[in-house]
Design a protein around this motif. Structure first.
Motif, PDB file in Angstrom:
ATOM      1  N   LYS A  12     -11.106  -6.122 -15.347  1.00 39.24           N
ATOM      2  CA  LYS A  12     -11.267  -4.982 -14.452  1.00 39.24           C
ATOM      3  C   LYS A  12     -10.028  -4.097 -14.418  1.00 39.24           C
ATOM      4  O   LYS A  12     -10.132  -2.901 -14.134  1.00 39.24           O
ATOM      5  CB  LYS A  12     -11.600  -5.473 -13.035  1.00 39.24           C
ATOM      6  N   TRP A  13      -8.848  -4.642 -14.694  1.00 41.64           N
ATOM      7  CA  TRP A  13      -7.646  -3.819 -14.649  1.00 41.64           C
ATOM      8  C   TRP A  13      -7.678  -2.749 -15.741  1.00 41.64           C
ATOM      9  O   TRP A  13      -7.026  -1.704 -15.606  1.00 41.64           O
ATOM     10  CB  TRP A  13      -6.395  -4.679 -14.787  1.00 41.64           C
ATOM     11  N   LEU A  16      -9.511   0.243 -14.072  1.00 40.91           N
ATOM     12  CA  LEU A  16      -9.084   0.729 -12.758  1.00 40.91           C
ATOM     13  C   LEU A  16      -8.534   2.143 -12.864  1.00 40.91           C
ATOM     14  O   LEU A  16      -7.751   2.449 -13.773  1.00 40.91           O
ATOM     15  CB  LEU A  16      -8.020  -0.197 -12.164  1.00 40.91           C
ATOM     16  N   PHE A  22      -0.203  -1.888 -16.419  1.00 39.65           N
ATOM     17  CA  PHE A  22      -0.511  -3.305 -16.300  1.00 39.65           C
ATOM     18  C   PHE A  22       0.024  -4.034 -17.528  1.00 39.65           C
ATOM     19  O   PHE A  22      -0.090  -3.545 -18.651  1.00 39.65           O
ATOM     20  CB  PHE A  22      -2.017  -3.532 -16.172  1.00 39.65           C
ATOM     21  N   GLY A  26      -2.989  -8.016 -16.876  1.00 40.34           N
ATOM     22  CA  GLY A  26      -3.270  -7.613 -15.512  1.00 40.34           C
ATOM     23  C   GLY A  26      -2.478  -8.333 -14.455  1.00 40.34           C
ATOM     24  O   GLY A  26      -2.608  -8.004 -13.265  1.00 40.34           O
ATOM     25  N   MET A  29       1.710  -5.433 -12.298  1.00 35.19           N
ATOM     26  CA  MET A  29       1.230  -4.110 -11.935  1.00 35.19           C
ATOM     27  C   MET A  29       2.421  -3.274 -11.472  1.00 35.19           C
ATOM     28  O   MET A  29       3.129  -3.656 -10.535  1.00 35.19           O
ATOM     29  CB  MET A  29       0.185  -4.210 -10.819  1.00 35.19           C
ATOM     30  N   ASP A  89       1.018  -6.199  -6.622  1.00 32.13           N
ATOM     31  CA  ASP A  89       0.129  -5.187  -6.058  1.00 32.13           C
ATOM     32  C   ASP A  89       0.607  -4.864  -4.653  1.00 32.13           C
ATOM     33  O   ASP A  89       0.627  -5.744  -3.786  1.00 32.13           O
ATOM     34  CB  ASP A  89      -1.304  -5.725  -6.047  1.00 32.13           C
ATOM     35  N   SER A 293      -4.749  -9.816  -2.787  1.00 31.88           N
ATOM     36  CA  SER A 293      -5.091  -8.525  -3.378  1.00 31.88           C
ATOM     37  C   SER A 293      -6.602  -8.333  -3.357  1.00 31.88           C
ATOM     38  O   SER A 293      -7.366  -9.276  -3.558  1.00 31.88           O
ATOM     39  CB  SER A 293      -4.580  -8.451  -4.814  1.00 31.88           C
ATOM     40  N   LEU A 295      -8.093  -6.022  -5.325  1.00 33.45           N
ATOM     41  CA  LEU A 295      -8.471  -5.338  -6.555  1.00 33.45           C
ATOM     42  C   LEU A 295      -9.211  -6.235  -7.537  1.00 33.45           C
ATOM     43  O   LEU A 295     -10.022  -5.757  -8.324  1.00 33.45           O
ATOM     44  CB  LEU A 295      -7.221  -4.778  -7.250  1.00 33.45           C
ATOM     45  N   ARG A 297      -7.946  -7.771 -10.222  1.00 31.70           N
ATOM     46  CA  ARG A 297      -7.541  -7.136 -11.481  1.00 31.70           C
ATOM     47  C   ARG A 297      -8.006  -7.918 -12.700  1.00 31.70           C
ATOM     48  O   ARG A 297      -8.337  -7.321 -13.722  1.00 31.70           O
ATOM     49  CB  ARG A 297      -6.016  -6.987 -11.525  1.00 31.70           C
ATOM     50  N   ARG A 298      -8.050  -9.228 -12.625  1.00 36.74           N
ATOM     51  CA  ARG A 298      -8.388 -10.035 -13.795  1.00 36.74           C
ATOM     52  C   ARG A 298      -9.845 -10.465 -13.816  1.00 36.74           C
ATOM     53  O   ARG A 298     -10.236 -11.323 -14.595  1.00 36.74           O
ATOM     54  CB  ARG A 298      -7.476 -11.252 -13.865  1.00 36.74           C
TER      55      ARG A 298
END
Length: 389
Positions: A12-13, A16, A22, A26, A29, A89, A293, A295, A297-298
């Motif tokens: 997903k990072w 984004l 990144f 990820g 950040m 983050d 977080s 987000l 990210r991973r």
């Protein structure tokens, strides 16, 4: 040449929005503008290296071996907090999905009604009550969300950050809800390290000047002069920054709120987040829970990539299928030339029941096609019966 869309799973990072960098798949950040961060690392590492090379050998022998040991521990602590602040983050809020943004826009239009031409629409805000105080939630036109209390949009990183304090170029990242305590501890420990190096650099010059003179000492240890100059100019800014944030923590206030005068000035509003107690405010900011977080990210998501049709055919060949002999039921969606006749089905069934080829009757003459489909059915049934006999 036509293209085929092939879905592949990505982190997903990689998808984004915003202006972040990144690394390590990820896990790291940062902001894209990292030039000042490299300068910060260079100044800290360079100054400490000069201190370990010029002062520590002499002071460990003539004063105490604990001086370089404590300096190493303090240096490692400063670098760990710097990397923790820079690589984490800060509390970035995810943007609204297209469906969510459309729904929010519909709610806003329904609440505001039709605005006459030539007039500005009313501001997009929502009011919430926190500890008896009305707090306004502002709408972010970039992220398409109503920002939570104390959140703000960073123009450098192009993200909404929860409990936004400020964007610090020296650490190469925003300072927000998730990394503020590490930023404050970094400034505090860096102040102690600067004072420590500055003090023992002067002690080193004084002790060596007694034996060999001041000018001779400066000639023998040129790194000391550079250390003293760097520490002298760094001391005021770092110590002043630490004192300013100590003041903000005691009031449970952010730099952004202090600059805008959110809880002072003409409004004379009371800070709803302050406990009216310095100890409680410090405990909440520095000893509160570590927020995860939001987000992810991973996490994995699907990404559609256009691939040429020839490449997709070569990589994924279509399996060949053999024509089946099973009778199909004709329907209105089947082409006329693809519809099997009832006569063919009856003949196939009769041939399956015949015991041997010798018992088969001579091949009957072909029946001319009739205009009516009912006569075709009757003729096919008669032929099937003759074959069966």
């Amino acid at each position: 040449m036509s293209a085929v869309m092939i879905a592949r799973k990505v982190r997903k990072w990689e998808k984004l929005p915003g202006k972040n960098t990144f690394c390590c798949d990820g896990r790291v950040m940062m902001a894209r503008q990292k030039g000042v961060f490299y300068l910060t690392v260079f100044l800290i590492v360079g100054t400490c290296s000069l201190f370990f090379a010029f002062e520590c050998p002499y002071l460990a022998i003539h004063l105490s071996p604990a001086i370089p040991v404590f300096a190493i521990v303090l240096f490692l602590f400063v670098m760990a907090l710097l990397l923790r602040t820079s690589f984490s983050d800060p509390g970035v809020l995810p943007r609204a999905l297209p469906e969510e943004a459309t729904f929010i826009e519909m709610e806003i239009e329904a609440a505001n009604g039709n605005v006459p031409a030539g007039q500005r629409p009313p501001p997009r805000i929502r009011n919430v009550q926190i500890n008896g105080q009305i707090v306004k939630l502002k709408y972010c036109y970039t992220c398409k969300i109503f920002r939570p209390p104390r959140a703000s949009h960073c123009s450098i990183c192009d993200n909404c950050v929860d409990r936004f304090d400020h964007h610090c170029p020296w650490v190469g990242n925003c300072v927000g809800k998730r990394n503020y305590r590490y930023f404050y501890l970094f400034t505090l420990s860096l102040s102690l390290l600067t004072i420590y190096i500055f003090t023992f650099a002067i002690v080193h010059v004084v002790m060596r000047s007694v034996d060999s003179g001041f000018v001779k000492t400066l000639q023998d240890t040129p790194g000391t002069v550079l250390e003293v100059l760097v520490c002298f100019f760094t001391l005021w800014s770092v110590v002043g920054l630490t004192g300013f944030h100590s003041y903000l923590i005691s009031l449970n206030q952010t730099t952004n709120e202090d600059i805008k005068g959110s809880w002072s000035g003409k409004n004379r509003l009371q800070n709803p987040y302050s406990h009216k107690n310095i100890v409680k405010n410090c405990c909440e900011v520095l000893c509160g829970p570590a927020y995860p977080s939001v987000l992810d990210r991973r996490g994995l998501t699907q990404d559609d990539l256009p691939v040429p049709a020839s490449t997709a055919t070569q990589s994924n060949p279509v399996p060949q299928t053999t024509k089946t002999t099973a009778p199909l039921i004709p329907n209105e969606h089947t082409p006329d030339d693809a519809k099997p006749s009832i006569a063919d089905s009856a003949i196939a069934h009769a041939e399956k029941r015949s015991p041997s080829p010798k018992e088969k009757s001579p091949t009957p003459a072909k029946v001319p096609p009739l205009a009516s489909p009912e006569t075709d059915v009757e003729a096919s049934i008669i032929i099937a019966k003759e074959k069966a006999l």
